[in-house]
Design a protein around this motif. Sequence first.
Motif, PDB file in Angstrom:
ATOM      1  N   HIS A 385       0.813  -1.225   0.000  1.00  0.00           N
ATOM      2  CA  HIS A 385       0.000   0.000   0.000  1.00  0.00           C
ATOM      3  C   HIS A 385       0.843   1.270   0.000  1.00  0.00           C
ATOM      4  O   HIS A 385       0.285   2.372  -0.075  1.00  0.00           O
ATOM      5  CB  HIS A 385      -1.007  -0.007   1.158  1.00  0.00           C
TER       6      HIS A 385
ATOM      7  N   GLU B 122      -2.524  -5.780  -1.567  1.00  0.00           N
ATOM      8  CA  GLU B 122      -2.934  -4.761  -0.591  1.00  0.00           C
ATOM      9  C   GLU B 122      -4.325  -5.069  -0.028  1.00  0.00           C
ATOM     10  O   GLU B 122      -4.569  -4.920   1.173  1.00  0.00           O
ATOM     11  CB  GLU B 122      -2.911  -3.383  -1.270  1.00  0.00           C
ATOM     12  N   ASN B 318      -5.326   4.684  -0.690  1.00  0.00           N
ATOM     13  CA  ASN B 318      -5.100   3.264  -0.435  1.00  0.00           C
ATOM     14  C   ASN B 318      -6.412   2.500  -0.610  1.00  0.00           C
ATOM     15  O   ASN B 318      -7.455   3.083  -0.928  1.00  0.00           O
ATOM     16  CB  ASN B 318      -4.460   3.031   0.945  1.00  0.00           C
TER      17      ASN B 318
END
Lengths: 445, 445
Positions: A385, B122, B318
């Motif tokens: 991330h 992620e 993110n």
Amino acid sequence: MRGGSVPQPVDIIIRGGLVVTLNDSGEVYPAGAIAIKGDAIVAVGEAGDITRRFAARTELSYPGDIILPGLINAHTHAAMTCFRGLADDLPLEIWLNEHMFPAERQISRELVYWGTSLAIAEMILSGTTTFCDMYLFADAVAQAAKEAGMRAVVGEVLYDFPSTNYGPPENGLKFTEELIRTWHDDPLIQVAVQPHTIYTCSPDLLTRCGDLAERYDTRLIIHLAETRREVTDCQERFGVTPVQHLLDLELLNTRLVADHGVVLSTQDRELLAEHGASVVHCPESNMKLASGVAPVVELLGQGVNVALGTDGCASNNNLDMFQEMDTAAKLHKVHHLDPTVLPAPEVLRLATRGGAQALNLLHRTGSLEPGKQADIIVIDGDQPHLTPLYNVYSQLVYAATGADVRTVLIAGQVVMQDRRLLTLDAAEAMAQVREFARQIKPLAH
Amino acid sequence: MRGGSVPQPVDIIIRGGLVVTLNDSGEVYPAGAIAIKGDAIVAVGEAGDITRRFAARTELSYPGDIILPGLINAHTHAAMTCFRGLADDLPLEIWLNEHMFPAERQISRELVYWGTSLAIAEMILSGTTTFCDMYLFADAVAQAAKEAGMRAVVGEVLYDFPSTNYGPPENGLKFTEELIRTWHDDPLIQVAVQPHTIYTCSPDLLTRCGDLAERYDTRLIIHLAETRREVTDCQERFGVTPVQHLLDLELLNTRLVADHGVVLSTQDRELLAEHGASVVHCPESNMKLASGVAPVVELLGQGVNVALGTDGCASNNNLDMFQEMDTAAKLHKVHHLDPTVLPAPEVLRLATRGGAQALNLLHRTGSLEPGKQADIIVIDGDQPHLTPLYNVYSQLVYAATGADVRTVLIAGQVVMQDRRLLTLDAAEAMAQVREFARQIKPLAH
């Protein structure tokens, strides 16, 4: 200093990765390093240059990572970790009167010590190296911080009614004065005078608080203009806004730190700017308690110093300053319908230099500069991330969280290394707080 | 099933800690367990009962932790990880025209594959087990998801101009149809028809998209009413709002998934409710791009199904759905100046069941129930910032982040165990994306 010169001995060299200094010119070293001697930074620069000029006992190497000043949580009630999630999603009056106040009647010095220790563990784990606390049993807060090697500004909360700690109201200032004397000249712990609010403190108490703060040259910290109701009530009672009320009491000056500052008129903001007071913005608490959106863009535009804080865990519910930065940056953009306000570099400044200035610690911390205390954090950059990296400020504010912090130094002491806390026993603090929580309210679904 | 009966063989028993089922009655087991056979959940209940009734090849034990359904990121552009932090804090037009569009002209199937792989790493690391993606080279998105064992709804973005992937516009529907056929009956990958917006797709293209979605019974997914300008332009061009425009084209039905839905009139919301369409709320993107606050409380009040999404990494930055839940819960409280709206359990439902319903996957995922796919995540409860625990929903929404996820199962496969990814090579994805990033823009300070 080049060529055959003998390298100067230092205690620690910490090298990146990127070093984000947050100094006046905003220097960033793509492959930087910091030399540390004792509790202070000796030099910051390109790694090659630093390692030529200095020889360290300990080298900490973080290639690919991001090194920056430790964050400053400028407003919290650390021991309220004990009430994290106790009561949420409720109207403010019910939350306060039926949950927070009854819970707080059960607190003790032990609860504050352990609740604060837990908070310090959480704060170090998420990159905070300085916190400013307002709570009861502030002596226990100071003790917990000192033992953990954490930088803190503490203060006993003062109001017109009896306290579980110091008893009758008249003892509060005496307790605070003793606290100031006890921690006088401590390198880590500062004491501030901390009246609760203008509606729980009489003008007389506020004036005496101001006198005490002036006598010992401490900060005067107060919750101010947090809600519409506070402002309306103040106008009914005193005919002026809370800020003007403090002006009338001659308390508006550079010592004043106004927590929240949600409901501020243009004139209020001008007064804060003119008198050099600071505002601590607590966006997540203001959102969760539905207090409103503080006029941070306007405050900054008018020249007021703004810091960032999480508030206590009962209204957040964590102490992660990275999430607080992200929320601050985004909240004001949507509030103003303008994506250019509060850009990432500015938000990072609020969480570092802004906090340091508010707490009168800018000579000690808030940036990586020679002569300042070595309050330093390292972000693990080698994670999905945080990949790729175009702009380090965007990465820190919009993509990182506190969990990305791998190593933390406070005053030159390594308090966390690769996620391992070195100065406090988090397991014991968790066990103690779980036991307090069982007494406060059994788990229900 | 008690006494001397023979335990039924299963593949995995995973036991808590708390098990939060999110089933219709919202059951939470304080010491729960889940029996899994193949890709599906066989039973959920008290750990003692489950271990009596079932015998597993593999036992995963998480005492003190929290087990819940995997989160559903209902709107993203996964490969835009490649543009994370490339351009922030800019006016929308400059962001799009000077940064995003030029960057996207450089994309290739390889960039999309690796960018999506990085995004999947992620997402798994932060507890997402299903994502809905709109992007170019959707075949590469499907491939990356399938290889990683990730559940996904993918779709090739369609518009009136040539595509880097399929060339002239008329090829887009053909490409989509082939994609639908390729992945027909796949247990993990679904394909949806995904026109970009009402302003980049002619009424004719939209109608043909609707026909294709109807023919294959897929979702029809579109960015809708994201900005004021989109609504104003639509009103000028077609005399109606974007929602009414889709109604006029006979596209408003249960297949429709409207991403963003920021600028919706009362009548728009009534139409969405009446026709059973879903809205995907992307609070952090809407905040960061300053689009506005979607009327989520009103939509839910009017009976519209709402899901939650992060949008792409260029506007967030993110893919952490825990942070998205936290922001959603807090944003609407301050927007309505009411701390009771969007309580934590409701927000968790948006991020699980809401997403599943939007994507026509509620029979497969979104809750922990017998017969559903074993899409399960485990939160490490033994951490300072998750201590103490009074209310599990508050803890998940207000205190946890994606970094607290320790183990993830998708369709019965353990894809992450104790933070170790088992089905994809994150280091390779990071290296590949860093290389693309170097070509897109060298690091600048």
